[in-house]
Design an enzyme around this catalytic site. Structure first.
Site, PDB file in Angstrom:
ATOM      1  N   ASP A  14     139.052  48.381 116.346  1.00  8.35           N
ATOM      2  CA  ASP A  14     138.633  47.780 115.882  1.00  8.35           C
ATOM      3  C   ASP A  14     140.004  47.631 114.485  1.00  8.35           C
ATOM      4  O   ASP A  14     140.427  47.611 114.216  1.00  8.35           O
ATOM      5  CB  ASP A  14     137.813  46.710 115.887  1.00  8.35           C
ATOM      6  CG  ASP A  14     137.072  46.704 114.187  1.00  8.35           C
ATOM      7  OD1 ASP A  14     138.171  47.895 113.622  1.00  8.35           O
ATOM      8  OD2 ASP A  14     136.236  46.606 114.457  1.00  8.35           O
ATOM      9  N   ASP A  50     140.035  44.723 111.118  1.00  7.31           N
ATOM     10  CA  ASP A  50     139.354  44.102 110.148  1.00  7.31           C
ATOM     11  C   ASP A  50     140.175  42.837 109.452  1.00  7.31           C
ATOM     12  O   ASP A  50     140.981  43.211 109.412  1.00  7.31           O
ATOM     13  CB  ASP A  50     138.497  44.934 110.015  1.00  7.31           C
ATOM     14  CG  ASP A  50     137.595  45.941 110.503  1.00  7.31           C
ATOM     15  OD1 ASP A  50     136.826  44.899 111.336  1.00  7.31           O
ATOM     16  OD2 ASP A  50     138.406  46.890 110.837  1.00  7.31           O
ATOM     17  N   ASP A 100     137.662  41.773 113.507  1.00  6.75           N
ATOM     18  CA  ASP A 100     136.540  40.934 113.138  1.00  6.75           C
ATOM     19  C   ASP A 100     137.249  40.063 111.678  1.00  6.75           C
ATOM     20  O   ASP A 100     137.802  40.392 111.512  1.00  6.75           O
ATOM     21  CB  ASP A 100     135.548  42.029 112.197  1.00  6.75           C
ATOM     22  CG  ASP A 100     135.020  42.411 113.079  1.00  6.75           C
ATOM     23  OD1 ASP A 100     134.063  42.546 114.494  1.00  6.75           O
ATOM     24  OD2 ASP A 100     134.353  44.052 113.050  1.00  6.75           O
TER      25      ASP A 100
HETATM   26  P1  ATP Z   1     137.965  51.852 112.755  1.00  8.79           P
HETATM   27  O1  ATP Z   1     138.998  51.900 112.519  1.00  8.79           O
HETATM   28  O2  ATP Z   1     136.935  53.126 113.768  1.00  8.79           O
HETATM   29  O3  ATP Z   1     137.543  50.091 112.828  1.00  8.79           O
HETATM   30  P2  ATP Z   1     136.666  51.136 109.854  1.00  8.79           P
HETATM   31  O4  ATP Z   1     136.136  51.892 108.876  1.00  8.79           O
HETATM   32  O5  ATP Z   1     137.638  50.126 109.950  1.00  8.79           O
HETATM   33  O6  ATP Z   1     136.951  52.415 111.707  1.00  8.79           O
HETATM   34  P3  ATP Z   1     134.522  49.243 110.893  1.00  8.79           P
HETATM   35  O7  ATP Z   1     132.940  49.397 111.839  1.00  8.79           O
HETATM   36  O8  ATP Z   1     135.415  47.968 111.754  1.00  8.79           O
HETATM   37  O9  ATP Z   1     135.102  50.609 111.025  1.00  8.79           O
HETATM   38  O10 ATP Z   1     134.156  49.139 109.880  1.00  8.79           O
HETATM   39  C1  ATP Z   1     134.733  48.668 108.515  1.00  8.79           C
HETATM   40  C2  ATP Z   1     133.908  47.541 107.867  1.00  8.79           C
HETATM   41  O11 ATP Z   1     133.761  47.134 108.022  1.00  8.79           O
HETATM   42  C3  ATP Z   1     133.082  49.450 106.843  1.00  8.79           C
HETATM   43  O12 ATP Z   1     133.632  49.255 104.989  1.00  8.79           O
HETATM   44  C4  ATP Z   1     132.398  48.777 107.333  1.00  8.79           C
HETATM   45  O13 ATP Z   1     130.984  48.506 105.901  1.00  8.79           O
HETATM   46  C5  ATP Z   1     132.307  46.623 107.071  1.00  8.79           C
HETATM   47  N1  ATP Z   1     131.276  46.993 108.185  1.00  8.79           N
HETATM   48  C6  ATP Z   1     130.998  46.792 109.598  1.00  8.79           C
HETATM   49  N2  ATP Z   1     130.509  45.568 110.359  1.00  8.79           N
HETATM   50  C7  ATP Z   1     129.222  44.752 109.455  1.00  8.79           C
HETATM   51  C8  ATP Z   1     128.550  44.624 109.094  1.00  8.79           C
HETATM   52  N3  ATP Z   1     127.322  44.335 110.298  1.00  8.79           N
HETATM   53  N4  ATP Z   1     127.709  44.093 107.602  1.00  8.79           N
HETATM   54  C9  ATP Z   1     128.317  44.160 106.850  1.00  8.79           C
HETATM   55  N5  ATP Z   1     130.083  45.680 106.729  1.00  8.79           N
HETATM   56  C10 ATP Z   1     130.644  45.396 107.561  1.00  8.79           C
HETATM   57 MN    MN Z   2     137.777  48.474 111.823  1.00 13.63          MN
HETATM   58 MN    MN Z   3     134.934  45.994 112.311  1.00 13.02          MN
END
Ligand code: ATP
Ligand code: MN
Ligand code: MN
Length: 377
Positions: free
Chosen positions: A204, A206, A301
């Site tokens: 995703d 962020d 997100d």
């Molecule tokens: P990817 O490339 O798979 O998206 P990512 O490290 O960006 O890897 P994400 O699941 O998008 O993974 O999460 C990004 C950040 O957001 C992480 O640091 C996680 O701790 C935080 N995070 C995700 N979901 C929540 C939540 N529901 N509440 C608080 N923090 C969250």
């Molecule tokens: Mn992510």
């Molecule tokens: Mn995310």
């Protein structure tokens, strides 16, 4: 032939937030199998085992060279008996029987496919698995009751399981940046998550949004979403209201790792350039080859934070998940502090520690600063 001269063992610290974990490391042949076992433990809702395998993999990511023999692992923290057996088998036989069996297992494959649907967690996936369902089409075929998120998840399943490239993330960043500045001049948009850590692809994109004038950011999420919707850029969105404002109890009351920022889980409609879209054409031999879909779905997100909490929010949303987990554990166990995505509370002195940058937070925690690109624990 003799092997290279034995080198001094590297010291690796036990908390992920004390180590530098670059994106590209030397031991993927070990970390990937360990992470399969972690994921499988997650599917079985065995949190202890999940974390144990994640920690083992993470320690290996911090090593400056390839692991060739078991002696290379001497004095490393976090490596339990089970992980060591798996590593030994891979070093000796090239593969671990347990990992290979897991990957082939019907349950692992079904859980992977079902939890791969946006909005489906381990609990629903497991229930469906036990009812004999194996993949998203089984959900449709058997007429399962799905909530709105899961319906979107099934509808865009293929797109959402295709990695998002850095280029696509940048295109979305431009769109969101326009939206944010249109509804609130002076607003600041930061890319967080995996892309901030330097990843080339992600599941995703962020973002964290703030404004230098405290309070100006309040209520901006609906406006940003409306702007995006009016441009036809949104396929799905679900906003979670900031309960922090509603309940008026301090940020320390937030339930452990869930924060209380106004946040939106969304799916964007991203227009594609010709070269990118050709590859997604449907069944083999179809004449769609040149004119494949002109857009794809991407998970995005969005989080809005007040300026006073922006440093904590940035640190909390940059990840990786294990890095975040160990930051909180370090704060609690080693410093008597409580860290959230909003604030850092000193439980002994009974006060909050202000920070206007991530560097200041590391200093408050008594940790050496680790830049985002080395938080890939
Ligand atoms: P990817 O490339 O798979 O998206 P990512 O490290 O960006 O890897 P994400 O699941 O998008 O993974 O999460 C990004 C950040 O957001 C992480 O640091 C996680 O701790 C935080 N995070 C995700 N979901 C929540 C939540 N529901 N509440 C608080 N923090 C969250
Ligand atoms: Mn992510
Ligand atoms: Mn995310």
């Amino acid at each position: 032939k003799t092997s290279p001269k034995p080198s001094a063992h590297v010291a690796v610290k036990s908390y992920a937030c004390q180590r530098r974990s670059p994106l590209n490391h030397h031991n993927t042949f070990l970390t990937e199998p360990l992470e399969i076992l972690a994921e499988n433990a997650e599917f079985m809702e065995n949190e202890g085992r999940n974390i144990a395998f994640r920690r083992s993999a993470s320690v290996l990511k911090a090593l400056p060279r390839v692991v060739r023999r078991m002696e290379d692992l001497k004095n490393l923290p976090c490596l339990g008996g089970h992980s060591l057996r798996v590593i030994k088998e891979i070093l000796e036989d090239g593969a671990s029987q347990e990992v290979e069996t897991t990957k082939q297992s019907e349950q692992f494959q079904a859980m992977k496919a079902l939890t791969g649907v946006f909005g489906v967690g381990v609990k629903s996936a497991d229930r469906w698995f036990r009812e004999g369902l194996r993949n998203p089409s089984d959900l449709i075929r058997t007429g399962q009751k799905l909530n709105h998120t899961q319906q979107a998840g099934v509808r865009y399943y293929n797109d959402l399981n295709k990695p998002v490239t850095k280029k696509e993330a940048e295109a979305i960043s431009d769109m969101v940046g326009k939206a944010v500045r249109a509804v609130l001049p002076g607003a600041i948009l930061t890319l967080t998550g995996g892309f901030r850590r330097g990843k080339e692809v992600g599941h995703d994109v962020d973002f964290l949004i703030t404004h230098p004038e405290e309070g100006a950011e309040e209520g901006m999420m609906p406006k940003v979403l409306k702007w995006l919707e009016d441009q036809g850029l949104l396929l799905y969105q679900k906003t979670t209201r900031n309960s922090y404002l509603e309940s008026r109890d301090g940020p320390e009351r937030a339930p452990h790792h869930m924060d209380r920022f106004e946040r939106c889980f969304s799916i964007f409609k991203l227009e594609q350039t010709k070269e990118c879209s050709g590859t997604t054409a449907g069944a083999a031999g179809m004449s769609e080859q040149q004119s494949g879909p002109s857009w794809r779905a991407v998970r995005v997100d969005l989080v809005v934070s007040p300026y006073s909490q922006f440093a904590y929010a940035t640190l909390g949303w940059t990840g990786s998940k294990l890095f975040e987990r160990d930051l909180r554990r370090w704060a609690g166990q080693e410093r008597g502090m409580s860290l959230s995505n909003h604030a850092l509370y000193d439980s002994k002195r009974h006060h909050y520690l202000h920070a206007s940058s991530e560097e200041e937070i590391f200093t408050h925690l008594g940790l050496e600063y680790i830049p985002p690109s080395e938080r890939n624990a």
